[in-house]
Design an enzyme around this catalytic site. Structure first.
Site, PDB file in Angstrom:
ATOM      1  N   TYR A  92      10.529   2.544  -0.380  1.00  0.00           N
ATOM      2  CA  TYR A  92      11.410   2.919   0.315  1.00  0.00           C
ATOM      3  C   TYR A  92      12.828   3.009  -0.240  1.00  0.00           C
ATOM      4  O   TYR A  92      13.283   1.995  -0.419  1.00  0.00           O
ATOM      5  CB  TYR A  92      11.449   2.637   1.825  1.00  0.00           C
ATOM      6  CG  TYR A  92      12.267   3.551   3.082  1.00  0.00           C
ATOM      7  CD1 TYR A  92      11.823   4.595   3.391  1.00  0.00           C
ATOM      8  CD2 TYR A  92      13.697   3.111   3.430  1.00  0.00           C
ATOM      9  CE1 TYR A  92      12.293   5.256   4.428  1.00  0.00           C
ATOM     10  CE2 TYR A  92      14.360   3.816   4.151  1.00  0.00           C
ATOM     11  CZ  TYR A  92      13.772   4.936   4.863  1.00  0.00           C
ATOM     12  OH  TYR A  92      14.278   5.601   5.884  1.00  0.00           O
ATOM     13  N   SER A 187       4.291  -0.885  -0.081  1.00  0.00           N
ATOM     14  CA  SER A 187       5.357  -0.442   1.103  1.00  0.00           C
ATOM     15  C   SER A 187       5.415   1.206   1.389  1.00  0.00           C
ATOM     16  O   SER A 187       4.053   1.479   1.729  1.00  0.00           O
ATOM     17  CB  SER A 187       6.920  -1.016   0.947  1.00  0.00           C
ATOM     18  OG  SER A 187       7.670  -0.730   2.006  1.00  0.00           O
ATOM     19  N   GLN A 188       6.422   1.604   1.359  1.00  0.00           N
ATOM     20  CA  GLN A 188       6.262   3.105   1.462  1.00  0.00           C
ATOM     21  C   GLN A 188       5.259   3.749   0.329  1.00  0.00           C
ATOM     22  O   GLN A 188       4.443   4.527   0.755  1.00  0.00           O
ATOM     23  CB  GLN A 188       7.725   3.781   1.206  1.00  0.00           C
ATOM     24  CG  GLN A 188       7.574   5.398   1.148  1.00  0.00           C
ATOM     25  CD  GLN A 188       8.977   5.982   0.913  1.00  0.00           C
ATOM     26  OE1 GLN A 188       9.742   6.580   1.647  1.00  0.00           O
ATOM     27  NE2 GLN A 188       9.146   5.917  -0.290  1.00  0.00           N
ATOM     28  N   ASP A 273       5.478 -10.920   7.233  1.00  0.00           N
ATOM     29  CA  ASP A 273       6.102  -9.287   6.706  1.00  0.00           C
ATOM     30  C   ASP A 273       6.777  -8.944   8.268  1.00  0.00           C
ATOM     31  O   ASP A 273       5.980  -8.297   8.883  1.00  0.00           O
ATOM     32  CB  ASP A 273       5.117  -8.730   6.051  1.00  0.00           C
ATOM     33  CG  ASP A 273       5.761  -7.499   5.563  1.00  0.00           C
ATOM     34  OD1 ASP A 273       6.795  -7.209   6.024  1.00  0.00           O
ATOM     35  OD2 ASP A 273       5.195  -6.618   4.664  1.00  0.00           O
ATOM     36  N   HIS A 303       7.956  -9.531   2.919  1.00  0.00           N
ATOM     37  CA  HIS A 303       7.292  -8.176   2.594  1.00  0.00           C
ATOM     38  C   HIS A 303       7.365  -8.077   0.957  1.00  0.00           C
ATOM     39  O   HIS A 303       6.867  -7.141   0.544  1.00  0.00           O
ATOM     40  CB  HIS A 303       8.714  -7.063   2.915  1.00  0.00           C
ATOM     41  CG  HIS A 303       8.161  -5.804   2.994  1.00  0.00           C
ATOM     42  ND1 HIS A 303       6.829  -5.287   3.251  1.00  0.00           N
ATOM     43  CD2 HIS A 303       8.676  -4.618   2.365  1.00  0.00           C
ATOM     44  CE1 HIS A 303       6.614  -3.881   3.113  1.00  0.00           C
ATOM     45  NE2 HIS A 303       7.842  -3.495   2.499  1.00  0.00           N
TER      46      HIS A 303
END
Length: 322
Positions: A92, A187-188, A273, A303
Site C-alpha cells: 500500500y 500486504s496489499q 500484525d 506487519h
C-alpha cells in the site's frame, strides 16, 4: 505489541463469516471482458541501468479502461531461452520503484515483472508513475474508500483488473515461460496476488505474504490501524452506510477469491500484525481451494512478517513449481 488476535490454536479453526455477494463471478467475468476489449498494447523498452547481471525493460500496458499502467521486467542477462516468470504486486502506497530495488527473483534465474499500482507510489520506496484517471465520490484520504458507493466504482476493481492484465502483459514477452507463472506480493501486494490467484486459472503457484484486503467484516472492526481504519473513519462520518459499504467490499474480499484459487499457495502470517490481523490472513488461507497450501507463521513479528527469512522460504518452496 504482543499478540492481540485469536490464539494460534483458534486461528487454525477460524473461518470467515464474510458472505459472498450474489453475482460475484458474473461481476468479475464482465469486468475482465470489458478490459480485454482494449488492445493489451504491451511495450517493452530496454533500459540502461548499469546492472551487468540483468536486462531491464520499462513496460507499459493497457489495464482497466485501457489506461496505461507501468511495470518493470527484469531478466537474467545470461538467459538464452524462456525462463519461469514471477509477477509481483507491491504494498500500500508504494510503486514499482527503481529497477535496482528488485533484483532477487532475476538472481534466481527467473523473469521478474513488478507492476505499478495506479494512483499510488508516493508513500515509500522509489516511487511510481501510473495515474488513476477515474474519479470517485466523497472518500476518506487514502485509497480504501474511493468509489465505495458501488462495486462498479470501487478503486480496487481497477487495481485487480490491472493485475490480471499485468500477468497477460508479462506472459507476452518472448523471454518468459507463460506456462510457469507465479504471482506474489506482500500486504496489499499479497491481497492482489490472492485476487489474481482466483481470477487467473493457470498459474503454477501463488505466494501472498501477510496479505491485506481479506475478511473485511472482521478486519474493519478488529484493528484501528490504517489502512483498514480508513473505512471506519469514512463510516464514522457517513452514518448508516455500513451495510452498503460491506456489500461493495464483499466483491473485493480475498476470502472469496481464495475459494477459487487453483494453484498451490504459500501464505505467511505474523501473529503480532495489527495492520493485517492474523485471523483475516487465516480466513483467506483456510478458504484457499487448492489442496496444496501452506502457511508460515511468524510468532513475534508485526506487519514486517518474516522479512528476509521468508524470502528464503519462498525461494526454497518455489523450486518445486517454477
Amino acid at each position: 505489541m504482543a499478540s492481540f488476535d485469536l490464539s494460534l490454536e483458534e486461528l487454525h479453526e477460524y473461518r470467515s463469516g464474510s458472505a459472498e455477494p450474489e453475482g460475484f463471478d458474473a461481476f468479475w467475468s464482465k469486468t475482465l471482458q470489458e478490459a480485454r476489449e482494449y488492445d493489451l498494447d504491451a511495450r517493452f523498452e530496454p533500459v540502461d541501468t548499469g546492472l551487468e547481471t540483468v536486462r531491464v525493460f520499462d513496460v507499459t500496458f493497457a489495464g482497466y479502461g485501457g489506461h496505461p499502467v507501468k511495470a518493470w521486467l527484469t531478466l537474467p542477462a545470461a538467459a538464452t531461452e524462456p525462463v519461469p516468470l514471477v509477477v509481483e504486486f507491491v504494498g500500500y502506497g508504494g510503486g514499482r520503484g527503481l529497477p535496482h530495488e528488485h533484483l532477487l527473483w532475476a538472481s534466481t534465474g527467473r523473469a521478474h515483472f513488478i507492476m505499478d499500482t495506479r494512483g499510488q507510489g508516493s508513500a515509500w520506496g522509489g516511487g511510481g508513475g501510473t495515474a488513476d484517471p477515474v474519479g470517485a465520490g466523497p472518500a476518506f484520504p487514502g485509497f480504501m474508500t474511493r468509489g465505495m458507493d458501488a462495486p462498479e466504482n470501487y478503486y480496487y476493481r481497477r487495481v485487480f483488473t490491472d493485475a490480471v492484465r499485468a500477468v497477460e502483459a508479462a506472459r507476452s514477452h518472448p523471454s518468459t515461460d507463460a506456462a510457469r507463472t507465479v504471482v506474489l506480493g506482500a500486504s496489499q501486494g499479497g491481497g492482489i496476488s490472492i485476487a489474481v490467484g482466483g481470477l487467473v486459472p493457470d498459474l503454477v503457484a501463488v505466494a501472498p505474504d501477510v496479505p491485506f484486503l481479506c475478511d473485511f467484516p472482521r478486519a474493519v472492526t478488529l484493528t484501528d490501524r490504517h489502512p483498514y481504519r480508513e473505512i471506519g473513519l469514512f463510516l464514522k462520518t457517513h452514518r448508516g452506510r455500513t451495510q452498503d459499504a460491506l456489500r461493495t467490499l464483499s466483491y473485493f474480499d480475498g476470502v472469496h477469491f481464495a475459494s477459487r484459487g487453483s494453484a498451490p499457495a504459500l501464505f505467511s502470517v505474523a501473529l503480532e500484525d495489527q495492520t493485517c490481523p492474523p485471523s483475516t490472513v487465516f480466513a483467506a488461507f483456510h478458504a484457499w481451494a487448492h489442496d496444496d497450501r501452506t502457511i508460515e507463521v511468524y510468532d513475534f513479528n508485526d506487519h514486517e512478517g518474516g522479512g528476509p527469512y521468508h524470502e528464503a522460504a519462498k525461494m526454497r518452496w518455489l523450486r518445486s513449481y517454477a
